[in-house]
Design a protein around this motif. Structure first.
Motif: not given
Length: 148
Positions: A63-88
């Protein structure tokens, strides 16, 4: 006296070796790291996350904070957006920024463990997590994959 102060009241530096874990609202277990509770941090937290193969988080936002992620190993898929309409799609070596208030849902769809360092601008980390169960069924690729 906070975790960052000495008896004289002066702040001190801390070294944390991630060993203990805690369960986040999102459904993952995090290795305890830098937070107000462990070091007296005032404006940041940083944790280590291991995501087993075939696991996902619950849809949520910070709700009130930003997040930064560094992927050390492996693969992760993230869906994001108001309706999770984007895939990264992310893999080892990628840095990801998630703005405050952005709904997202990360998952490890691969057959190998994924490890990431997560930093947030809230020293309490879990306090501003808001679960979004209304978004849970919006990602067809995640049908049948339990959170946590």
């Amino acid at each position: 006296m906070s975790a960052s102060d000495t008896p004289s009241g002066k702040p001190v530096c801390h070294r944390i070796r991630p060993a203990n874990t805690y369960s986040g609202k999102q459904g993952f277990d995090y290795f305890e790291g830098i937070a107000r509770e462990t070091t007296g941090a005032a404006a940041i937290c940083m944790h280590l996350l291991t995501i087993p193969p075939g696991r996902r988080a619950r849809a949520h936002l910070h709700e009130s904070h930003e997040t930064a992620v560094y992927t050390i190993s492996g693969e992760v898929v993230m869906w994001w957006g108001e309706r999770l309409e984007h895939r990264m799609d992310t893999r080892a070596g990628d840095l990801v920024y998630i703005p405050a208030g952005m709904p997202h849902l990360p998952a490890n769809l691969s057959g190998a463990e994924a490890v990431a360092v997560i930093a947030r601008t809230d020293p309490h980390e879990q306090e501003s997590v808001v679960l979004r169960p209304d978004l849970e069924g919006l990602v067809p690729e995640l049908a049948g994959i339990e959170a946590g």
